[in-house]
Write a protein that holds these residues in place. Structure first.
Motif, short mmCIF file in Angstrom:
data_model
loop_
_atom_site.label_atom_id
_atom_site.label_comp_id
_atom_site.label_asym_id
_atom_site.label_seq_id
_atom_site.Cartn_x
_atom_site.Cartn_y
_atom_site.Cartn_z
N VAL A 196 -11.43 6.32 2.72
CA VAL A 196 -11.69 7.65 3.29
C VAL A 196 -10.55 8.59 2.90
N LYS A 197 -10.80 9.88 3.09
CA LYS A 197 -9.83 10.88 2.70
C LYS A 197 -8.74 11.05 3.76
N VAL A 198 -7.52 11.31 3.28
CA VAL A 198 -6.40 11.65 4.16
C VAL A 198 -5.80 12.96 3.68
N SER A 199 -4.84 13.46 4.43
CA SER A 199 -4.29 14.79 4.14
C SER A 199 -3.43 14.83 2.89
N GLY A 200 -2.90 13.66 2.48
CA GLY A 200 -2.05 13.67 1.29
C GLY A 200 -1.13 12.47 1.26
N PRO A 201 -0.18 12.45 0.34
CA PRO A 201 0.68 11.28 0.14
C PRO A 201 1.55 10.92 1.34
N ASP A 202 1.97 11.92 2.12
CA ASP A 202 2.82 11.62 3.27
C ASP A 202 2.05 10.81 4.32
N GLU A 203 0.84 11.24 4.64
CA GLU A 203 0.05 10.49 5.62
C GLU A 203 -0.33 9.12 5.07
N GLN A 204 -0.67 9.08 3.81
CA GLN A 204 -1.02 7.80 3.18
C GLN A 204 0.14 6.82 3.30
N ALA A 205 1.34 7.27 2.96
CA ALA A 205 2.52 6.40 3.01
C ALA A 205 2.83 5.97 4.43
N ALA A 230 -0.78 -4.53 6.52
CA ALA A 230 -1.85 -5.52 6.39
C ALA A 230 -3.22 -4.87 6.40
N ARG A 231 -3.32 -3.69 7.02
CA ARG A 231 -4.63 -3.05 7.21
C ARG A 231 -4.86 -1.89 6.23
N TYR A 232 -3.82 -1.14 5.94
CA TYR A 232 -3.96 0.05 5.09
C TYR A 232 -3.34 -0.19 3.72
N TYR A 233 -3.92 0.43 2.70
CA TYR A 233 -3.36 0.31 1.35
C TYR A 233 -3.79 1.52 0.52
N ARG A 234 -3.08 1.71 -0.59
CA ARG A 234 -3.41 2.80 -1.50
C ARG A 234 -4.46 2.31 -2.48
N PRO A 235 -5.67 2.84 -2.42
CA PRO A 235 -6.73 2.33 -3.30
C PRO A 235 -6.51 2.73 -4.75
N ALA A 236 -6.63 1.76 -5.63
CA ALA A 236 -6.43 2.03 -7.06
C ALA A 236 -7.46 3.04 -7.56
N TYR A 237 -7.01 3.93 -8.42
CA TYR A 237 -7.86 4.92 -9.10
C TYR A 237 -8.32 6.06 -8.19
N PHE A 238 -7.86 6.13 -6.94
CA PHE A 238 -8.32 7.17 -6.04
C PHE A 238 -7.25 8.22 -5.74
N GLY A 239 -6.01 7.93 -6.04
CA GLY A 239 -4.97 8.93 -5.85
C GLY A 239 -4.43 9.02 -4.44
N ASP A 240 -3.61 10.07 -4.21
CA ASP A 240 -2.88 10.21 -2.95
C ASP A 240 -3.72 10.74 -1.80
N GLY A 241 -4.92 11.23 -2.09
CA GLY A 241 -5.74 11.83 -1.04
C GLY A 241 -6.67 10.87 -0.35
N TRP A 242 -6.54 9.57 -0.64
CA TRP A 242 -7.42 8.56 -0.05
C TRP A 242 -6.61 7.42 0.52
N ILE A 243 -7.19 6.74 1.50
CA ILE A 243 -6.56 5.55 2.07
C ILE A 243 -7.60 4.44 2.13
N GLY A 244 -7.17 3.21 1.89
CA GLY A 244 -8.02 2.04 2.05
C GLY A 244 -7.77 1.41 3.41
N LEU A 245 -8.84 1.17 4.16
CA LEU A 245 -8.75 0.56 5.48
C LEU A 245 -9.51 -0.76 5.44
N ARG A 246 -8.77 -1.88 5.56
CA ARG A 246 -9.39 -3.21 5.50
C ARG A 246 -10.39 -3.40 6.64
N LEU A 247 -11.57 -3.89 6.30
CA LEU A 247 -12.60 -4.19 7.28
C LEU A 247 -12.77 -5.68 7.52
N ASP A 248 -12.14 -6.49 6.70
CA ASP A 248 -12.41 -7.93 6.67
C ASP A 248 -11.32 -8.78 7.32
N LEU A 249 -10.59 -8.18 8.25
CA LEU A 249 -9.51 -8.92 8.92
C LEU A 249 -9.98 -9.61 10.19
#
Length: 317
Positions: free
Chosen positions: A247-256, A264-283
């Motif tokens: 999903v989208k986030v405000s930018g690199p600061d929020e992502q970081a 363990a839950r959040y990560y920077r998704p490859a190929y999507f840049g600083d405006g997106w965050i990956g949220l694990r659903l499989d934990l």
């Protein structure tokens, strides 16, 4: 073999259903393991059985304790064990709504009747008095209302001529032992199943105004009809082994910041840049209310003003 999902079992007595869950977990293909058996009764014989089988135990008598203090200590012991699910197996204390809420969707119980018939106690006597043709048992998710959670499975047991509450209870108990382990296994497996997780995201994403779904780069992708995309579901994308919501986030600061707070839950998704965050659903412990909030926020970030203005106007009423 995939890592098994840790489960805590709460008992108050002999723990025969706990034993059934435990021995079922010894099968090579069982997706869960019992990591703790806890009780409000230090004399519960099920504690001795669990200890003999090498399972950690916890006992804290509730008499003389404030209910919330007792539950706080119990909850702390469960979480310390690493359990992601809680199974009630003859735990004879009614749990507070606050305790139940902490395990929403991850606490199960087995009840000796075909719910919604005969909630509470004396189920077999009530079935016999009513002249029912069958008794039985139900495995259900636990909610704040007694014996009222979503049903995960049921087994009917025929009532025979001359049955007493005791003879019927003995056969129903056999059915409980068979049903409980199967339902628990299915529940914990569902929590990491890509199909189930994608379906949960889909139902929430498509409930948003003018949302649609397409397939993009092999991923389910959600966006505004004829507009921008606000969410993707990644399923082992590029072999990363993750099922995640992007999903989208405000930018690199929020992502970081998100990644730093919960790597363990959040990560920077490859190929999507600083405006997106990956949220694990499989934990195995996904907060679906939080997922819904993320989707709504991401939708709002790409929705045209005419849509957001309508939503804001509706919310004002």
């Amino acid at each position: 073999m995939a890592q098994r999902t840790p489960v805590a079992v709460l008992i108050s007595g002999s723990g025969t259903n706990m034993a059934a869950l435990l021995y079922a977990s010894r099968a090579a293909d069982c997706p869960y393991e019992i990591v703790l058996v806890a009780s409000n009764n230090p004399a519960a014989s099920g504690l001795k059985l669990a200890a003999a089988e090498g399972v950690a135990t916890f006992a804290l008598p509730h008499k003389g304790m404030d209910r919330r203090d007792h539950e706080t200590a119990l909850d702390a012991a469960i979480r310390k064990s690493g359990a992601r699910y809680v199974a009630l197996a003859g735990y004879m204390r009614i749990l507070t709504p606050e305790f139940v809420a902490g395990w929403d969707g991850r606490m199960v119980n087995v009840h000796p009747s075909l719910l919604p018939k005969y909630t509470g106690l004396h189920t077999h006597e009530r079935a016999l008095e009513a002249g029912d043709g069958h008794g039985g048992c139900t495995v259900h998710l636990v909610t704040a209302q007694l014996d009222d959670g979503p049903v995960l499975g049921q087994t009917a047991v025929a009532i025979q001529r001359g049955d007493t509450a005791e003879t019927l209870a003995a056969r129903v108990l056999i059915a409980e032992h068979q049903l409980y382990s199967r339902c628990l296994a299915a529940l914990v497996s569902r929590a990491t199943s890509p199909e189930h997780l994608i379906g949960e995201v889909r139902s929430r994403a498509l409930a948003l105004p003018e949302a649609d779904e397409v397939l993009s780069h092999g991923m389910p992708c959600f966006g505004i009809i004829k507009g921008k995309k606000f969410a993707y579901v990644s399923n082992d994308h590029h072999g990363d082994g993750k099922v995640a919501l992007l999903v989208k986030v405000s930018g690199p600061d929020e992502q970081a910041q998100l990644i730093e707070n919960d790597p363990a839950r959040y990560y920077r998704p490859a190929y999507f840049g600083d405006g997106w965050i990956g949220l694990r659903l499989d934990l195995g412990d996904t907060d679906w209310d939080a997922v819904g909030s993320w989707l709504a926020r991401s939708w709002r970030s790409v929705a045209p003003r005419k849509l957001t203005s309508l939503i804001d106007a509706a919310d004002a009423f």
